[in-house]
Design an enzyme around this catalytic site. Structure first.
Site, short mmCIF file in Angstrom:
data_model
loop_
_atom_site.label_atom_id
_atom_site.label_comp_id
_atom_site.label_asym_id
_atom_site.label_seq_id
_atom_site.Cartn_x
_atom_site.Cartn_y
_atom_site.Cartn_z
N ALA A 61 0.86 -1.18 0.00
CA ALA A 61 0.00 0.00 0.00
C ALA A 61 0.90 1.24 0.00
O ALA A 61 2.04 1.18 0.45
CB ALA A 61 -0.87 -0.01 1.25
N GLY A 105 0.85 -5.13 0.84
CA GLY A 105 -0.33 -5.23 -0.02
C GLY A 105 -0.03 -5.85 -1.38
O GLY A 105 -0.92 -6.40 -2.02
N GLU A 108 -0.25 -9.44 -0.77
CA GLU A 108 -1.68 -9.74 -0.56
C GLU A 108 -2.45 -9.70 -1.87
O GLU A 108 -3.34 -10.53 -2.11
CB GLU A 108 -2.26 -8.74 0.45
CG GLU A 108 -1.68 -8.92 1.85
CD GLU A 108 -2.04 -7.80 2.79
OE1 GLU A 108 -1.86 -6.62 2.41
OE2 GLU A 108 -2.50 -8.09 3.90
N GLU A 128 4.76 -5.16 7.18
CA GLU A 128 3.94 -4.13 7.84
C GLU A 128 4.35 -3.89 9.28
O GLU A 128 4.23 -2.78 9.79
CB GLU A 128 2.44 -4.52 7.78
CG GLU A 128 1.81 -4.46 6.40
CD GLU A 128 1.94 -5.75 5.61
OE1 GLU A 128 2.79 -6.60 5.96
OE2 GLU A 128 1.19 -5.91 4.64
C1 LIG Z 1 -4.53 -5.37 -2.19
C2 LIG Z 1 -4.75 -4.43 -1.05
C3 LIG Z 1 -3.86 -3.26 -1.07
C4 LIG Z 1 -3.88 -2.52 0.19
C5 LIG Z 1 -3.14 -3.27 1.24
C6 LIG Z 1 -3.08 -2.51 2.54
C7 LIG Z 1 -2.64 -3.37 3.68
C8 LIG Z 1 -1.21 -3.72 3.61
O1 LIG Z 1 -1.06 -4.92 4.33
C9 LIG Z 1 -0.36 -2.60 4.19
C10 LIG Z 1 0.88 -2.34 3.40
O2 LIG Z 1 1.07 -2.82 2.31
S1 LIG Z 1 2.02 -1.30 4.14
C11 LIG Z 1 3.36 -1.27 2.97
C12 LIG Z 1 4.20 -2.49 3.05
N1 LIG Z 1 5.33 -2.37 2.17
C13 LIG Z 1 6.55 -1.95 2.58
O3 LIG Z 1 6.76 -1.69 3.75
C14 LIG Z 1 7.63 -1.85 1.54
C15 LIG Z 1 8.17 -0.43 1.46
N2 LIG Z 1 9.22 -0.30 0.50
C16 LIG Z 1 10.49 -0.69 0.73
O4 LIG Z 1 10.82 -1.25 1.77
C17 LIG Z 1 11.52 -0.43 -0.31
O5 LIG Z 1 11.04 0.59 -1.17
C18 LIG Z 1 11.91 -1.66 -1.18
C19 LIG Z 1 12.66 -2.66 -0.30
C20 LIG Z 1 10.66 -2.32 -1.77
C21 LIG Z 1 12.81 -1.21 -2.35
O6 LIG Z 1 13.90 -0.48 -1.85
P1 LIG Z 1 14.84 0.32 -2.88
O7 LIG Z 1 15.21 -0.58 -4.00
O8 LIG Z 1 15.91 0.93 -2.06
O9 LIG Z 1 13.87 1.45 -3.50
P2 LIG Z 1 13.34 2.77 -2.76
O10 LIG Z 1 14.22 3.91 -3.03
O11 LIG Z 1 13.01 2.47 -1.33
O12 LIG Z 1 11.91 2.93 -3.53
C22 LIG Z 1 11.79 3.65 -4.74
C23 LIG Z 1 10.67 4.65 -4.57
O13 LIG Z 1 9.47 3.95 -4.31
C24 LIG Z 1 8.87 4.45 -3.14
N3 LIG Z 1 8.14 3.39 -2.44
C25 LIG Z 1 8.49 2.10 -2.32
N4 LIG Z 1 7.57 1.42 -1.65
C26 LIG Z 1 6.59 2.30 -1.34
C27 LIG Z 1 5.36 2.20 -0.65
N5 LIG Z 1 4.90 1.04 -0.15
N6 LIG Z 1 4.61 3.31 -0.50
C28 LIG Z 1 5.01 4.48 -1.01
N7 LIG Z 1 6.17 4.64 -1.70
C29 LIG Z 1 6.94 3.56 -1.85
C30 LIG Z 1 10.04 4.95 -2.30
O14 LIG Z 1 9.62 5.85 -1.30
C31 LIG Z 1 10.89 5.59 -3.38
O15 LIG Z 1 10.35 6.82 -3.72
P3 LIG Z 1 11.30 8.16 -3.72
O16 LIG Z 1 10.31 9.25 -3.99
O17 LIG Z 1 12.26 7.88 -4.83
O18 LIG Z 1 11.94 8.21 -2.40
#
Ligand SMILES: CCCCCCC[C@H](O)CC(=O)SCCNC(=O)CCNC(=O)[C@H](O)C(C)(C)COP(=O)([O-])OP(=O)([O-])OC[C@H]1O[C@@H](n2cnc3c(N)ncnc32)[C@H](O)[C@@H]1OP(=O)([O-])[O-]
Length: 255
Positions: A61, A105, A108, A128
């Site tokens: 998400a 998400g 999911e 999460e």
């Molecule tokens: C189907 C139903 C859907 C709804 C589900 C809701 C419920 C769900 O259980 C809750 C979640 O998913 S909670 C979420 C759970 N997920 C997580 O916790 C994963 C969060 N993400 C990460 O940990 C890292 O980005 C990676 C390890 C994926 C990649 O690392 P890397 O290779 O160093 O790449 P990087 O430099 O980090 O990313 C590049 C750009 O993408 C951006 N961006 C990325 N993900 C984003 C996000 N979710 N959000 C916003 N932005 C996101 C990042 O900020 C950056 O933008 P900037 O403007 O350039 O700064």
């Protein structure tokens, strides 16, 4: 934010928000839902492939979009409820073709699909807990069904234990692993095969398999038997069995 195309009776929906690794913001999710609803009601489509980019299926998400949300408004607006219901309501099969990150998400979303194919560099995880929250779109339930309690707990409680494509294959979360560049083509191939069968029996089979998660064994067997009996009301059952007896390929009309 998404691209759609059709190949024969298969629709391909591609998430295309590369700057945020396909993070699921509300606009992206509305587009996915609209496309899926459109293909679900299109008689010329028999199966759907949902995919992202080679780097990310979806990184979860959109954290930046939801970080200031509050419980009361989440509750009042049934936050996430509307987003996730459309995919769960899909009557046609959906294959997730997952390259790169499928986190939170994103994982999911893949698990809401009926079949998951993974590219060799796919990564599945539920991080999460690192954000001070928990999976909110089925992760605690579907992941546990798929990989078992111990592995699901390890992934969800640490937020750092992720599954590689081959680990996901070994645990039963995904059904096949392909090189990243052929993944989508392989998913389309399988989707085309499914879409070539009688659409009514495909949908009934999907419905029956899904009931395995909801019903006791005896109720599930009862449900399956009723649907099996019902297939004999279709033209495709007559055609399928006649074709076998006449040693020819069936020509299904999806009725
Ligand atoms: C189907 C139903 C859907 C709804 C589900 C809701 C419920 C769900 O259980 C809750 C979640 O998913 S909670 C979420 C759970 N997920 C997580 O916790 C994963 C969060 N993400 C990460 O940990 C890292 O980005 C990676 C390890 C994926 C990649 O690392 P890397 O290779 O160093 O790449 P990087 O430099 O980090 O990313 C590049 C750009 O993408 C951006 N961006 C990325 N993900 C984003 C996000 N979710 N959000 C916003 N932005 C996101 C990042 O900020 C950056 O933008 P900037 O403007 O350039 O700064």
């Amino acid at each position: 934010m998404i691209q759609t195309e059709t190949q024969g009776r298969v629709a391909v929906v591609t998430l295309n928000r590369p700057k945020a690794l396909n993070a699921l913001c509300s606009e992206l999710f509305h587009e996915i839902n609209d496309a899926l609803a459109r293909f679900d009601s299109d008689a010329d489509i028999g199966a759907v492939v949902l995919t992202g980019s080679e780097r990310a299926f979806a990184a979860g998400a959109d954290i930046k979009e939801m970080k200031d949300a509050e419980f009361i408004s989440n509750y009042k607006t049934n936050f996430l409820g509307h987003w996730v219901e459309q995919i769960s309501r899909m009557r046609k099969p959906v294959i997730a073709a997952v390259n790169g990150f499928a986190l939170g998400g994103g994982c999911e979303l893949a698990m809401m699909c009926d079949i998951i194919y993974a590219g060799e560099k796919a990564v599945f995880g539920q991080p999460e807990i690192n954000l001070g929250t928990i999976p909110g779109a089925g992760g605690t339930q579907r992941l546990t069904h798929a990989v078992g309690k111990s592995k699901a707990m390890e992934m969800i409680l640490t937020g750092t234990v992720h599954l590689s494509a081959h680990e996901a294959l070994a645990s039963g979360l995904v059904s096949a692993v392909f090189p990243p560049e052929t993944l989508v083509a392989e998913a389309i191939k399988t989707a085309s095969k499914i879409a070539s069968k009688g659409a009514v029996s495909v949908q009934m089979a999907k419905e029956a398999v899904n009931q395995a998660y909801e019903l006791s064994l005896s109720s599930g067997l009862h449900f399956e038997r009723r649907l099996f009996q019902a297939t004999f009301a279709t033209k495709d059952q007559k055609e399928g069995m006649a074709a076998f007896a006449e040693k020819r390929k069936p020509s299904f009309v999806h009725e």
